[in-house]
Design an enzyme around this catalytic site. Structure first.
Site, PDB file in Angstrom:
ATOM      1  NE  ARG A  91      -3.655   0.559   1.426  1.00  7.45           N
ATOM      2  CZ  ARG A  91      -4.623   1.198   0.762  1.00  7.45           C
ATOM      3  NH1 ARG A  91      -5.177   0.665  -0.297  1.00  7.45           N
ATOM      4  NH2 ARG A  91      -5.027   2.400   1.157  1.00  7.45           N
ATOM      5  CG  ASN A 107       9.278  -0.963   3.016  1.00  8.14           C
ATOM      6  OD1 ASN A 107       8.577  -1.970   3.118  1.00  8.14           O
ATOM      7  ND2 ASN A 107       9.571  -0.422   1.837  1.00  8.14           N
ATOM      8  CG  HIS A 109      12.438  -1.288  -2.280  1.00  8.64           C
ATOM      9  ND1 HIS A 109      11.132  -1.210  -2.726  1.00  8.64           N
ATOM     10  CD2 HIS A 109      13.225  -1.060  -3.359  1.00  8.64           C
ATOM     11  CE1 HIS A 109      11.139  -0.945  -4.023  1.00  8.64           C
ATOM     12  NE2 HIS A 109      12.396  -0.839  -4.427  1.00  8.64           N
ATOM     13  CB  SER A 136      17.527  -1.368   0.598  1.00  9.78           C
ATOM     14  OG  SER A 136      18.280  -1.356  -0.587  1.00  9.78           O
ATOM     15  CG  ASP A 145      10.048   2.066  -2.237  1.00 11.34           C
ATOM     16  OD1 ASP A 145       9.651   1.583  -1.164  1.00 11.34           O
ATOM     17  OD2 ASP A 145       9.560   1.767  -3.344  1.00 11.34           O
ATOM     18  CD  GLN A 173      21.743 -12.717   0.371  1.00 12.78           C
ATOM     19  OE1 GLN A 173      22.254 -12.158   1.330  1.00 12.78           O
ATOM     20  NE2 GLN A 173      22.000 -13.986   0.066  1.00 12.78           N
TER      21      GLN A 173
HETATM   22  C1  GRF Z   1       9.387  -8.849  -0.568  1.00 17.48           C
HETATM   23  O1  GRF Z   1      10.053  -9.168  -1.745  1.00 17.48           O
HETATM   24  C2  GRF Z   1       9.660  -7.439  -0.163  1.00 17.48           C
HETATM   25  O2  GRF Z   1      10.892  -6.984  -0.567  1.00 17.48           O
HETATM   26  C3  GRF Z   1       8.600  -6.668  -0.877  1.00 17.48           C
HETATM   27  O3  GRF Z   1       7.464  -7.515  -0.838  1.00 17.48           O
HETATM   28  C4  GRF Z   1       7.884  -8.861  -0.766  1.00 17.48           C
HETATM   29  C5  GRF Z   1       7.183  -9.510   0.376  1.00 17.48           C
HETATM   30  O4  GRF Z   1       7.381 -10.890   0.424  1.00 17.48           O
HETATM   31  N1  GRF Z   1       8.415  -5.397  -0.253  1.00 17.48           N
HETATM   32  P1  GRF Z   1       6.867 -11.734   1.656  1.00 17.48           P
HETATM   33  O5  GRF Z   1       5.383 -11.481   1.803  1.00 17.48           O
HETATM   34  O6  GRF Z   1       7.638 -11.314   2.863  1.00 17.48           O
HETATM   35  O7  GRF Z   1       7.125 -13.156   1.282  1.00 17.48           O
END
Ligand code: GRF
Length: 210
Positions: A91, A107, A109, A136, A145, A173
């Site tokens: 969101r 967060n 990303h 990150s 972001d 990672q």
């Molecule tokens: C991850 O790739 C994260 O970087 C992005 O949304 C995805 C969430 O994956 N913001 P999950 O629900 O934690 O498996």
């Protein structure tokens, strides 16, 4: 003994990052609740299995972003979190919401920020011919972001990579660096101040690369 850091985790999807936080050894946190905007988010089941309270707040039930975010903040604050963790919460957040949690919302990303803010980061990294990609963890600020980056992990891009194979390696990672950043915050080592990030009381001039 210092009490565990109270977390509220926000998700929209599979919840693999949530899982990594739940599985991390000796992480001094107490996940008070997992909140999703989607009832079908797989991460809700992960939380239930771990005995963590779950809540669903469907965005369709609200007529504006501001109305949704205000209800969301009320729900979150009922759990009195020290830290709000966005773990695949898909969101865009209103400025007011973000400002309410300044310095206490993280967060993850899937790119080496500041490269590839927004969506479809793996595809864009492949299209751009990047030799390196990654992920990150950052403090959340009103610009999408663009908040101060705490920690990054790099992944070499191979010639045979597809969006799927690259995403899978980046996610591995993610599952390393998110618990790490949360640990630093929970241990009181990591803080956001007016001029940026303080780590162990010293300005962090570059994100930590692990
Ligand atoms: C991850 O790739 C994260 O970087 C992005 O949304 C995805 C969430 O994956 N913001 P999950 O629900 O934690 O498996």
């Amino acid at each position: 003994m210092t009490p565990d850091c109270a977390l509220v985790v926000l998700i929209s999807g599979a919840g693999t990052n949530l899982q990594a936080l739940m599985d991390a050894d000796d992480l001094p946190v107490n996940i008070k609740a997992v909140i999703s905007n989607r009832a079908d988010a797989g991460g809700l089941e992960r939380a239930r299995r771990a005995g963590i309270p779950t809540r669903v707040l469907p965005h369709q039930d609200f007529e504006s972003r501001e109305a949704y975010d205000s209800a969301l903040a009320e729900l979150i604050d009922a759990y009195r979190p020290d830290l709000v963790v966005l773990a695949g919460f898909m969101r865009i957040l209103s400025d007011r919401f973000v400002e309410h949690y300044t310095g206490r919302m993280l967060n993850i990303h899937p790119s080496l920020l500041p490269a590839f803010r927004g969506l479809h980061t793996h595809r864009r990294a492949l299209e751009a011919g990047c030799a390196e990609h990654g992920c990150s963890v950052h403090f959340v600020t009103p610009d999408l972001d663009a908040g101060p980056v705490i920690v990054q992990a790099r992944v070499a891009v191979s010639r045979d990579d597809s969006e799927t194979t690259l995403a899978a390696r980046v996610q591995q990672q993610e599952h390393r660096i998110y618990p790490l950043a949360v640990r630093w915050f929970a241990e009181g080592r990591l803080r956001l101040c007016e001029n940026g990030i303080l780590m162990d009381g010293k300005p962090m001039t570059q994100p930590v690369v692990v």
